[in-house]
Design an enzyme around this catalytic site. Sequence first.
Site, PDB file in Angstrom:
ATOM      1  N   MET A  33      -5.172  -3.211  -4.434  1.00 14.18           N
ATOM      2  CA  MET A  33      -4.954  -3.113  -3.003  1.00 14.18           C
ATOM      3  C   MET A  33      -4.891  -1.653  -2.559  1.00 14.18           C
ATOM      4  O   MET A  33      -4.610  -0.766  -3.357  1.00 14.18           O
ATOM      5  CB  MET A  33      -3.670  -3.827  -2.602  1.00 14.18           C
ATOM      6  CG  MET A  33      -3.806  -5.351  -2.564  1.00 14.18           C
ATOM      7  SD  MET A  33      -3.887  -6.054  -4.211  1.00 14.18           S
ATOM      8  CE  MET A  33      -2.224  -5.809  -4.760  1.00 14.18           C
ATOM      9  N   ASP A  82       0.815  -1.217   0.000  1.00 10.54           N
ATOM     10  CA  ASP A  82       0.000   0.000   0.000  1.00 10.54           C
ATOM     11  C   ASP A  82       0.846   1.263   0.000  1.00 10.54           C
ATOM     12  O   ASP A  82       0.315   2.355  -0.233  1.00 10.54           O
ATOM     13  CB  ASP A  82      -0.927   0.018   1.222  1.00 10.54           C
ATOM     14  CG  ASP A  82      -1.975  -1.072   1.177  1.00 10.54           C
ATOM     15  OD1 ASP A  82      -2.118  -1.699   0.105  1.00 10.54           O
ATOM     16  OD2 ASP A  82      -2.643  -1.305   2.197  1.00 10.54           O
TER      17      ASP A  82
END
Length: 319
Positions: free
Chosen positions: A120, A41
């Site tokens: 994601m 991330d």
Amino acid sequence: RHIKTVLSFLPGTHRGAFKLAELCHEKGLNIAVAGIPKTIDNDIAIIDRSFGFMTAVSEATRAIAAARVIISFSQRRLGERQPRLIRTDCAPPQRHVLLASRQVEAECNMPNGIGVVKLMGRSAGFLAAYATLASQDVDLCLVPEVPIELDGPSGILPHLEKVLDRKGHAVVVVAEGAGEDLLGTSSVVDAGGNRQLPPIGEWLCDRVKAHFKSEHKEATVKYIDPSYMVRSVPADASDSYLCMTLAHAAAHGAMAGYTGFTVGLVNNRTVMIPIPDLVAISPRAMRAHGRTWERVQSITGQPSPLSAHAGDRDHTSRD
């Protein structure tokens, strides 16, 4: 300091790593504890980027390209029933590329194709934003930092209608943590303590289908979730080099007598960071009115939600 053991920790364990470093210090053990931050991330504060992130961006753009191929060929090849041979300028005639499988799948679709790609990003939309900028094929990008409005002047559904009217197809990228303002937050957590996220990808597909059906307009929605594909690919050359330099920095710091630290790139320089300073301001997020998001909007042409409020720059945010 005659360090006998070096313990290196990856993401999700920095708080535990520092507690272990304190325990080793209290007991007088010659054990150095070093962290190497990593998250797909890219939401770790202070550092420029975590290793593996740019590899993930590269692979995410492949998924976006696949979505574009599926929904755009349906319009350009509508009515054709024979696969076509595409010749590249640099390839000899005997190495023609047969796009039969792609075209057959595309020809089964109706016009006005919409490809939805879920990437994601639990609390930060860096991967979705960077993949959108790298791809240049995305018409709508949804991230956790920016609220989603479905209808109205800043609604995503009217925006998709305009894109279909202009291009005949649209590509949507959505981060897995987007849309909690609409779907709500879950109280269910996994074994690692992470809150279960709502199924934003499936929900978005259903809402898009329902909207166009209510408008009596034809649209075909294709959903791609490349999560495991993005996570499982080998590191590219840049990330492999970054991994090596971070590993060397962790070992050098330990051998120099430091412990309870982590390593990372800051202003493109490898540095050591006290773990408490890192975890105190992580995770970070994009600014809803920062440069990165402005660049995304310039690429996609999507409207700015009226409910998104500009905030002052702080240490948890990043453009």
